[in-house]
Design a protein around this motif. Structure first.
Motif, PDB file in Angstrom:
ATOM      1  N   VAL A 199      47.346  48.283  -5.844  1.00 33.63           N
ATOM      2  CA  VAL A 199      48.288  49.149  -5.135  1.00 33.63           C
ATOM      3  C   VAL A 199      48.815  48.447  -3.887  1.00 33.63           C
ATOM      4  N   ALA A 200      47.919  47.790  -3.138  1.00 37.88           N
ATOM      5  CA  ALA A 200      48.336  47.069  -1.933  1.00 37.88           C
ATOM      6  C   ALA A 200      49.298  45.935  -2.283  1.00 37.88           C
ATOM      7  N   ILE A 204      53.127  45.640  -0.882  1.00 38.48           N
ATOM      8  CA  ILE A 204      53.546  44.432  -0.163  1.00 38.48           C
ATOM      9  C   ILE A 204      54.731  43.776  -0.866  1.00 38.48           C
ATOM     10  N   LEU A 205      54.682  43.723  -2.196  1.00 36.17           N
ATOM     11  CA  LEU A 205      55.787  43.140  -2.955  1.00 36.17           C
ATOM     12  C   LEU A 205      57.086  43.896  -2.709  1.00 36.17           C
ATOM     13  N   VAL A 251      50.202  51.426 -11.072  1.00 41.70           N
ATOM     14  CA  VAL A 251      50.777  52.467 -10.220  1.00 41.70           C
ATOM     15  C   VAL A 251      51.585  53.404 -11.111  1.00 41.70           C
ATOM     16  N   SER A 252      51.644  54.674 -10.784  1.00 47.13           N
ATOM     17  CA  SER A 252      52.360  55.626 -11.627  1.00 47.13           C
ATOM     18  C   SER A 252      53.853  55.298 -11.678  1.00 47.13           C
ATOM     19  N   PHE A 253      54.508  55.718 -12.759  1.00 45.17           N
ATOM     20  CA  PHE A 253      55.953  55.541 -12.884  1.00 45.17           C
ATOM     21  C   PHE A 253      56.681  56.146 -11.685  1.00 45.17           C
ATOM     22  N   ALA A 254      56.278  57.367 -11.316  1.00 43.94           N
ATOM     23  CA  ALA A 254      56.966  58.084 -10.237  1.00 43.94           C
ATOM     24  C   ALA A 254      56.855  57.346  -8.916  1.00 43.94           C
ATOM     25  N   LEU A 255      55.665  56.842  -8.625  1.00 39.44           N
ATOM     26  CA  LEU A 255      55.456  56.151  -7.349  1.00 39.44           C
ATOM     27  C   LEU A 255      56.234  54.845  -7.303  1.00 39.44           C
ATOM     28  N   GLY A 256      56.261  54.121  -8.430  1.00 41.68           N
ATOM     29  CA  GLY A 256      57.040  52.885  -8.476  1.00 41.68           C
ATOM     30  C   GLY A 256      58.517  53.134  -8.248  1.00 41.68           C
ATOM     31  N   ALA A 257      59.066  54.159  -8.892  1.00 42.59           N
ATOM     32  CA  ALA A 257      60.483  54.488  -8.719  1.00 42.59           C
ATOM     33  C   ALA A 257      60.777  54.930  -7.289  1.00 42.59           C
ATOM     34  N   PHE A 258      59.838  55.659  -6.676  1.00 38.04           N
ATOM     35  CA  PHE A 258      60.021  56.120  -5.301  1.00 38.04           C
ATOM     36  C   PHE A 258      60.143  54.936  -4.342  1.00 38.04           C
ATOM     37  N   PHE A 259      59.282  53.949  -4.485  1.00 38.42           N
ATOM     38  CA  PHE A 259      59.345  52.772  -3.610  1.00 38.42           C
ATOM     39  C   PHE A 259      60.616  51.969  -3.871  1.00 38.42           C
TER      40      PHE A 259
END
Length: 559
Positions: A199-200, A204-205, A251-259
């Motif tokens: 997750v970190a 960072i990426l 990481v969840s799909f939703a969290l990836g899209a949010f970032f």
């Protein structure tokens, strides 16, 4: 065409019936969401007649969640999210613990073993991304402090749930599934460390690479001049980042899209990106509600009505009271506490994922999962009524709570010379901060009205006059001494009704006060300009003025 139920059939049935049921619900003065849920029940496997493909509907609903979270990221910056970390992070963790404890207690009373009770409690602790965002958007609170706290709360819940989804399989034996002795040999701490490291690494990426790459990509595609390519770039970025984050970093799909959306917000084309993806977001989010209805077996209301009521009580009463109490404990006003509590008084997609994992691991029975689905169905359908129910409390008790709040009043140490001819600056986010720094540089006195308590305390520590409150309420304007102000600058984008109420109150107290404000888009800017409400700036207007200023520096001085 083959005989099975294919993608086109599922789409046609889901969207067509959702339209009909949504219209009926609207005619009955109910939220269209109720109609979408009922449409899902009608085409689900638990009711007679046509049955749509549940697996396909779930995947289409996931696309809706991805696009919706991407859109939220386009409206919220990393600074907005970090500004509420002091309440969102501990609040989300403690609320999840309370809701989980309530679920475990009730399930244990029913005679369930601990593993099933734990999965049950965890499933009741996670709020739905889609429902939360829909509720905030309908009420124009997405970019308010209340909205930012609720979204930040949800992001922390998502991160915690991602960790739980990784930890549950190796811990299943300890919780009562399979062979407990074999599970005892599993060292769970390396798994925790690896999950946190992934997750970190993803965050960072996104911060290092995505923050530079995505705005440049959007700028380059916009320069081609093709609207289709621009829309394709937005949608492809959301889906590809969501998929890559899930496959590479767990990481969840939703969290990836949010970032991804937050990083793309750095582009000057972020507003256009949000507008271009809006129709797709709305269409696919409807499929989410339909998929919830499809997974539900209505017989739960007949076979186990008291257990269904217990689930609804934990979700809509227990979680709400916990969120309200925690928000008040952080010294936020009752208005914020009630809004956050109502926003989180439901469960959704992560609850289904946790329940499904529990069934797959042999920890939770299918009947237990159906109870969770029943709680989700009812809480989603009634969530809009929770907001209606809290309105009298917000109006009746809100003023009393503000009167006892020391941050709602300017300190007596503020020199009177700074409260005459001053600028009243509403909002101290990205735009407000830039304006405030310039006013400090020019030695122009100003008073900030901001709803973020931590931000108000930080401003006062820098000897900047600041009031914690809602600028649409006359009491906050009075505390900022609007009667003696020279200018009212609205650096945030409140709801249009709140904006009009704010300016009406300001001009009632000071008819000569100048007004400058931000609009969400060009359409709202045109409407506000027609009302002669003040000097209006929209994102496109701000960009054009900046470019004109640049051209003047280059050529105008020599003309």
């Amino acid at each position: 065409m083959h005989n099975g139920v294919d993608l086109l059939t599922t789409l046609a049935a889901a969207l067509g019936l959702a339209l009909v049921m949504g219209l009926i619900a609207a005619k009955l003065r109910l939220s269209p969401l109720v109609g979408y849920l009922f449409a899902g029940v009608l085409i689900g496997p638990a009711t007679p007649g046509f049955v749509a493909d549940v697996a396909l509907a779930d995947q289409l609903a996931e696309i809706g969640v991805i696009l919706l979270m991407f859109g939220v990221g386009l409206h919220l910056s990393l600074e907005d999210l970090l500004s509420v970390r002091h309440i969102a992070a501990p609040g989300a963790v403690v609320q999840m613990a309370i809701a989980t404890a309530l679920g475990v207690g009730v399930a244990t009373y029913w005679g369930w073993h601990f593993g099933a009770a734990l999965i049950f409690g965890l499933s009741l602790s996670c709020a739905s991304t889609v429902v939360l965002l829909r509720a905030l958007e309908e009420r124009g609170e997405m970019e308010t402090i209340n909205g930012r706290i609720a979204v930040g709360w949800l992001v922390v819940e998502d991160l915690a749930t991602v960790l739980l989804l990784v930890l549950l399989p190796p811990a299943a034996g300890l919780l009562g599934a399979g062979d407990p002795d074999a599970a005892g040999d599993v060292d769970i701490w390396p798994i925790v460390g690896m999950t946190l490291a992934k997750v970190a690494a993803f965050v960072i990426l996104m911060l290092v690479v995505g923050r530079r790459l995505f705005p440049r990509l959007l700028f380059w595609v916009a320069g081609v001049g093709s609207r289709e390519l621009f829309t394709l770039c937005v949608v492809a970025t959301a889906l590809c980042v969501a998929y890559g984050s899930a496959k590479l970093f767990d990481v969840s799909f939703a969290l990836g899209a949010f970032f991804a959306g937050m990083m793309m917000r750095e582009s000057e084309f972020s507003h256009r990106a949000a507008d271009e993806s809006l129709p797709l977001r709305d269409a696919f989010s409807v499929l989410f509600f339909v998929s919830v209805g499809m997974a539900f077996d209505p017989r739960a209301f007949i076979d186990e009505p008291w257990r269904v009521l217990a689930v609804i009580g934990i979700v809509m009463v227990g979680k709400t009271l916990a969120a309200v109490a925690l928000t008040l404990a952080f010294r936020y006003p009752l208005d914020t506490a009630l809004t956050v509590g109502a926003s989180l008084a439901q469960i959704g997609e992560f609850s289904f994922i946790l329940a499904g994992l529990g069934v797959g691991l042999g920890l939770l029975s299918p009947d237990g999962r159906n109870l969770i689905l029943a709680g989700a169905l009812v809480s989603i359908a009634l969530n809009s009524l929770v907001f209606v129910a809290i309105e009298p409390f917000r109006a009746r008790i809100g003023q009393r709570a503000r009167s006892s709040d020391p941050l709602a009043e300017l300190p007596a140490t503020v020199d009177d010379s700074r409260l005459s001819g001053q600028v009243v600056l509403v909002g101290y986010g990205r735009v407000g901060r830039k304006i405030g720094e310039k006013l400090l540089e020019w030695r122009v006195p100003f008073v900030v009205i901001e709803q973020n308590r931590e931000l108000v305390e930080a401003l006062r520590a820098r000897d900047i006059a600041a009031v914690c409150g809602d600028a649409s309420e006359p009491a906050s304007l009075v505390q900022a001494h609007i009667a003696r102000a020279s200018e009212l600058i609205v650096a945030t984008t409140p709801d249009s009704c709140d904006l009009r109420r704010m300016i009406t109150a300001a001009r009632r107290a000071n008819p000569a006060v100048g007004v400058a404000l931000r609009a969400r888009d060009e359409t709202e800017a045109e409407l506000l300009e027609q009302e002669k409400i003040g000097r209006v700036f929209a994102p496109e207007t701000e960009l054009s003025l900046g470019m004109l200023g640049y051209l003047f520096e280059r050529f105008g001085k020599n003309a």
